[in-house]
Scaffold this motif. Structure first.
Motif, PDB file in Angstrom:
ATOM      1  N   ILE A 264       0.989  -1.214  -0.082  1.00  0.00           N
ATOM      2  CA  ILE A 264       0.031  -0.030   0.017  1.00  0.00           C
ATOM      3  C   ILE A 264       0.865   1.323   0.036  1.00  0.00           C
ATOM      4  O   ILE A 264       1.982   1.056   0.004  1.00  0.00           O
ATOM      5  N   LEU A 265       0.451   2.382   0.042  1.00  0.00           N
ATOM      6  CA  LEU A 265       0.843   3.776  -0.040  1.00  0.00           C
ATOM      7  C   LEU A 265       0.264   4.306   1.069  1.00  0.00           C
ATOM      8  O   LEU A 265      -0.886   4.708   0.916  1.00  0.00           O
ATOM      9  N   VAL A 266       0.893   4.701   2.234  1.00  0.00           N
ATOM     10  CA  VAL A 266       0.516   5.627   3.236  1.00  0.00           C
ATOM     11  C   VAL A 266       0.399   6.974   3.031  1.00  0.00           C
ATOM     12  O   VAL A 266       1.473   7.485   2.692  1.00  0.00           O
ATOM     13  N   VAL A 267      -0.598   7.663   3.031  1.00  0.00           N
ATOM     14  CA  VAL A 267      -0.720   8.887   2.615  1.00  0.00           C
ATOM     15  C   VAL A 267      -0.388   9.850   3.847  1.00  0.00           C
ATOM     16  O   VAL A 267      -0.045  10.923   3.925  1.00  0.00           O
ATOM     17  N   GLY A 268      -1.021   9.316   4.925  1.00  0.00           N
ATOM     18  CA  GLY A 268      -0.910  10.112   6.006  1.00  0.00           C
ATOM     19  C   GLY A 268      -1.900   9.498   7.350  1.00  0.00           C
ATOM     20  O   GLY A 268      -2.342   8.271   7.339  1.00  0.00           O
ATOM     21  N   PHE A 269      -1.996  10.193   8.518  1.00  0.00           N
ATOM     22  CA  PHE A 269      -2.703   9.862   9.582  1.00  0.00           C
ATOM     23  C   PHE A 269      -4.029  10.706   9.897  1.00  0.00           C
ATOM     24  O   PHE A 269      -3.971  11.823   9.486  1.00  0.00           O
ATOM     25  N   GLY A 270      -4.919  10.149  10.585  1.00  0.00           N
ATOM     26  CA  GLY A 270      -6.135  10.831  11.190  1.00  0.00           C
ATOM     27  C   GLY A 270      -5.771  11.104  12.831  1.00  0.00           C
ATOM     28  O   GLY A 270      -5.392   9.966  13.227  1.00  0.00           O
ATOM     29  N   LEU A 271      -5.685  12.166  13.050  1.00  0.00           N
ATOM     30  CA  LEU A 271      -5.315  12.459  14.575  1.00  0.00           C
ATOM     31  C   LEU A 271      -6.443  13.049  15.102  1.00  0.00           C
ATOM     32  O   LEU A 271      -7.306  13.748  14.808  1.00  0.00           O
ATOM     33  N   TYR A 272      -6.549  12.988  16.668  1.00  0.00           N
ATOM     34  CA  TYR A 272      -7.562  13.473  17.443  1.00  0.00           C
ATOM     35  C   TYR A 272      -7.120  14.875  17.911  1.00  0.00           C
ATOM     36  O   TYR A 272      -5.827  15.090  17.904  1.00  0.00           O
ATOM     37  N   GLY A 273      -8.028  15.725  18.089  1.00  0.00           N
ATOM     38  CA  GLY A 273      -7.907  17.062  18.396  1.00  0.00           C
ATOM     39  C   GLY A 273      -8.077  17.392  19.836  1.00  0.00           C
ATOM     40  O   GLY A 273      -8.517  16.737  20.686  1.00  0.00           O
ATOM     41  N   SER A 274      -8.179  18.915  20.192  1.00  0.00           N
ATOM     42  CA  SER A 274      -8.458  19.155  21.845  1.00  0.00           C
ATOM     43  C   SER A 274      -9.686  18.922  22.025  1.00  0.00           C
ATOM     44  O   SER A 274     -11.083  18.898  21.384  1.00  0.00           O
ATOM     45  N   ILE A 275      -9.939  18.724  23.579  1.00  0.00           N
ATOM     46  CA  ILE A 275     -11.174  18.647  24.114  1.00  0.00           C
ATOM     47  C   ILE A 275     -11.764  19.958  24.737  1.00  0.00           C
ATOM     48  O   ILE A 275     -12.752  20.172  25.435  1.00  0.00           O
ATOM     49  N   HIS A 276     -10.848  20.942  24.678  1.00  0.00           N
ATOM     50  CA  HIS A 276     -11.152  22.177  25.142  1.00  0.00           C
ATOM     51  C   HIS A 276     -11.575  23.287  23.832  1.00  0.00           C
ATOM     52  O   HIS A 276     -11.415  24.307  24.081  1.00  0.00           O
ATOM     53  N   GLY A 277     -12.049  22.755  23.032  1.00  0.00           N
ATOM     54  CA  GLY A 277     -12.558  23.693  21.705  1.00  0.00           C
ATOM     55  C   GLY A 277     -11.470  23.744  20.688  1.00  0.00           C
ATOM     56  O   GLY A 277     -10.504  23.277  20.736  1.00  0.00           O
ATOM     57  N   PRO A 278     -11.655  24.733  19.768  1.00  0.00           N
ATOM     58  CA  PRO A 278     -10.897  24.928  19.000  1.00  0.00           C
ATOM     59  C   PRO A 278      -9.557  25.297  19.213  1.00  0.00           C
ATOM     60  O   PRO A 278      -9.271  26.037  20.154  1.00  0.00           O
ATOM     61  N   ALA A 279      -8.493  24.589  18.457  1.00  0.00           N
ATOM     62  CA  ALA A 279      -6.897  24.807  19.031  1.00  0.00           C
ATOM     63  C   ALA A 279      -5.931  24.360  17.805  1.00  0.00           C
ATOM     64  O   ALA A 279      -6.590  23.700  16.886  1.00  0.00           O
ATOM     65  N   ASP A 280      -4.816  24.879  17.923  1.00  0.00           N
ATOM     66  CA  ASP A 280      -3.868  24.702  17.113  1.00  0.00           C
ATOM     67  C   ASP A 280      -2.843  23.611  17.494  1.00  0.00           C
ATOM     68  O   ASP A 280      -2.335  23.734  18.610  1.00  0.00           O
ATOM     69  N   TYR A 281      -2.380  22.875  16.862  1.00  0.00           N
ATOM     70  CA  TYR A 281      -1.262  21.644  16.986  1.00  0.00           C
ATOM     71  C   TYR A 281      -0.109  21.826  16.202  1.00  0.00           C
ATOM     72  O   TYR A 281      -0.411  21.833  14.906  1.00  0.00           O
ATOM     73  N   SER A 282       0.999  21.523  16.624  1.00  0.00           N
ATOM     74  CA  SER A 282       2.356  21.386  15.712  1.00  0.00           C
ATOM     75  C   SER A 282       2.386  19.710  15.959  1.00  0.00           C
ATOM     76  O   SER A 282       2.265  19.139  17.169  1.00  0.00           O
ATOM     77  N   VAL A 283       2.911  19.273  14.973  1.00  0.00           N
ATOM     78  CA  VAL A 283       2.689  17.573  14.743  1.00  0.00           C
ATOM     79  C   VAL A 283       3.856  17.205  13.915  1.00  0.00           C
ATOM     80  O   VAL A 283       3.903  17.752  12.671  1.00  0.00           O
ATOM     81  N   LYS A 284       4.488  16.253  14.263  1.00  0.00           N
ATOM     82  CA  LYS A 284       5.398  15.453  13.462  1.00  0.00           C
ATOM     83  C   LYS A 284       5.245  14.212  13.355  1.00  0.00           C
ATOM     84  O   LYS A 284       4.947  13.232  14.276  1.00  0.00           O
ATOM     85  N   VAL A 285       4.680  13.811  12.190  1.00  0.00           N
ATOM     86  CA  VAL A 285       4.350  12.321  11.754  1.00  0.00           C
ATOM     87  C   VAL A 285       5.296  11.682  11.072  1.00  0.00           C
ATOM     88  O   VAL A 285       6.115  12.296  10.159  1.00  0.00           O
ATOM     89  N   GLU A 286       5.543  10.216  11.539  1.00  0.00           N
ATOM     90  CA  GLU A 286       6.421   9.676  10.966  1.00  0.00           C
ATOM     91  C   GLU A 286       6.322   8.019  10.616  1.00  0.00           C
ATOM     92  O   GLU A 286       5.251   7.602  11.078  1.00  0.00           O
ATOM     93  N   ILE A 287       6.841   7.453   9.662  1.00  0.00           N
ATOM     94  CA  ILE A 287       6.964   6.117   9.241  1.00  0.00           C
ATOM     95  C   ILE A 287       8.393   5.424   9.607  1.00  0.00           C
ATOM     96  O   ILE A 287       9.277   6.099   8.693  1.00  0.00           O
TER      97      ILE A 287
END
Length: 476
Positions: free
Chosen positions: A352-375
């Motif tokens: 297969i070809l992995v395009v990316g991940f689905g990740l969960y977000g904040s429980i405190h309302g709208p928010a920004d995350y910085s993230v590094k995804v890796e395989i």
């Protein structure tokens, strides 16, 4: 009486009526050229050889016989005189009806000039009108489509579009895309774009790519599904600009290249390049302004990521439809982050070809995350793909898409590590995870994922609970 019978016998025989005499003469002598005004005489009694109205009308195609209008088609020196019949054209096209019989029709003469129509395409149009016969080839199909649209013959329009669909290829995709946009054929344009998505690297090497207009180029550069490295896409756009400048006799200076690219330059996703690619391919070309180049370098080396003015959303450069595998059956809260990576091991039973991940977000309302995804390849520890980026969440327990810069190839029955390092507020997390999940695609068959615990510091993520609820992938 006997005398009356003798008088009747002495009367001269009556002459046949003039109509009967004329008909007999025509049948006996054929169609005389002076009578009909024809350049060529039709065969004697040709009507008897045509069993249907369709055959008889088709016989009139491109003949002077009974024609009452002449078109001068094209431009000198290739202008062509084409005879036609008002009745046949008028019952086949509302445009011809208005042109020949409407209130603005010129009834004083029988010659109409059509300088903007190709003579071969016009004959193909008339042949279709007279006989339903479709005569198309690669050299005339676009001109015939133009004529069919101009004179409102939708059946021939469909035939032209179907012909183009059947002959669509990587080599002519850009040419047909430009023509489809010009003639407002969205279905054909969509097929061209899908083909370019799957074969971008080959399509931008075709001869027709250099001839597209800037709006068609922008239409392609806006796509999220281009199967090409961003550095190669920039180089292709640069070649396009150089070709247009050369045709105009203008020197290929950085300033002229930037001016020629115009809006297209802003559609190149420079943040998706590696720092080395950006420095070698882009900075040395001097097409970007100094402040633009600095902003991209800052994007590479600083957190949080600054705004560069260029799109940093990875292109889903793959062939095939996107699929999603979901690990969890339920969602809970709260999941914290302390700088360590959430990790889980996985393997699949086919490539297969992995395009990316689905990740969960904040429980405190709208928010920004910085993230590094890796395989990571588990056995060797080799990093196969990564992306250091950011995403916004809306406070719901939905997942949020985070993609790699390029899809990552995952081979069958090989162990890999899915990693996500997040910085941001506490988030939702998944529970009741499964160790084995099978995804069934009607078009590509089944693919089975197996998940297992990743040893070491994994921020608590496991098969049963944690982050990385989804893997976004495609099948080939």
């Amino acid at each position: 009486s006997h005398r009356q019978q003798q008088q009747q016998q002495q009367k001269p025989p009556q002459k046949p009526c003039c109509c009967r005499t004329r008909a007999q003469k025509i049948l006996e002598a054929g169609y005389h050229q002076a009578l009909l005004g024809c350049d060529q005489e039709p065969p004697h009694n040709w009507q008897a050889t045509k069993a249907t109205v369709k055959e008889r009308v088709a016989y009139l195609f491109n003949t002077q016989y009974m024609s009452d209008v002449t078109f001068l088609v094209g431009q000198a020196p290739n202008e062509k005189s084409v005879p036609a019949h008002r009745f046949v054209l008028s019952i086949s096209s509302a445009v011809f009806d208005a042109l020949l019989n409407g209130p603005l029709a010129d009834t004083s003469g029988q010659t109409i000039r059509l300088p903007d129509v190709d003579p071969t395409a016009f004959l193909a149009l008339l042949r279709f009108i007279y006989s339903d016969q479709v005569c198309l080839d690669p050299d005339c199909v676009m001109a015939t489509l133009y004529a069919a649209k101009k004179y409102a013959v939708p059946a021939l329009e469909r035939e032209c579009v179907d012909y183009l669909k059947r002959h669509l290829s990587v080599d002519n995709a850009f040419l047909l895309l430009g023509q489809a946009r010009m003639f407002d054929e969205p279905q054909l344009a969509s097929l061209c774009l899908e083909l370019i998505d799957r074969n971008t690297a080959e399509a931008v090497q075709s001869e027709t790519f250099a001839d597209v207009d800037v709006e068609t180029l922008c239409c392609v550069l806006e796509r999220d599904g281009l199967a090409i490295k961003e550095c190669d896409l920039f180089m292709a756009a640069r070649r396009w600009a150089e070709s247009h400048l050369a045709k105009a006799g203008v020197s290929c200076t950085p300033e002229n290249l930037r001016r020629e690219l115009g809006r297209a330059l802003g559609l190149i996703r420079f943040p998706l390049m590696s720092p080395e690619e950006f420095a070698h391919c882009v900075v040395q070309s001097r097409v970007l302004l100094d402040q633009e180049a600095v902003s991209v370098f800052m994007y590479y080396y600083t957190n949080p990521k600054p705004c560069t003015g260029f799109n940093d959303q990875p292109r889903c450069s793959y062939a095939g439809k996107e699929h999603v595998i979901s690990r969890f059956c339920a969602v809970e809260q709260r999941w914290g982050y302390s700088g360590t990576s959430d990790r889980v091991r996985f393997s699949v039973n086919r490539r297969i070809l992995v395009v990316g991940f689905g990740l969960y977000g904040s429980i405190h309302g709208p928010a920004d995350y910085s993230v590094k995804v890796e395989i990571i390849h588990t056995d060797s520890g080799r990093l196969l793909g990564s992306n250091d980026t950011a995403f916004q969440c809306d406070g719901s327990n939905s997942t949020f898409r985070v993609c790699f810069k390029e899809p990552v190839e995952v081979l069958e029955n090989v162990n890999y590590m899915a990693c996500a390092t997040l910085k941001g507020p506490d988030s939702y997390y998944g529970t009741k995870g499964a160790r084995k999940i099978t995804h069934d695609s009607p078009s590509h068959g089944k693919v089975t994922f197996q998940f297992c615990y990743a040893a070491g510091n994994n921020n608590g993520t496991s098969v049963e609970d944690g982050q990385i609820p989804e893997i976004i992938f495609c099948l080939q």
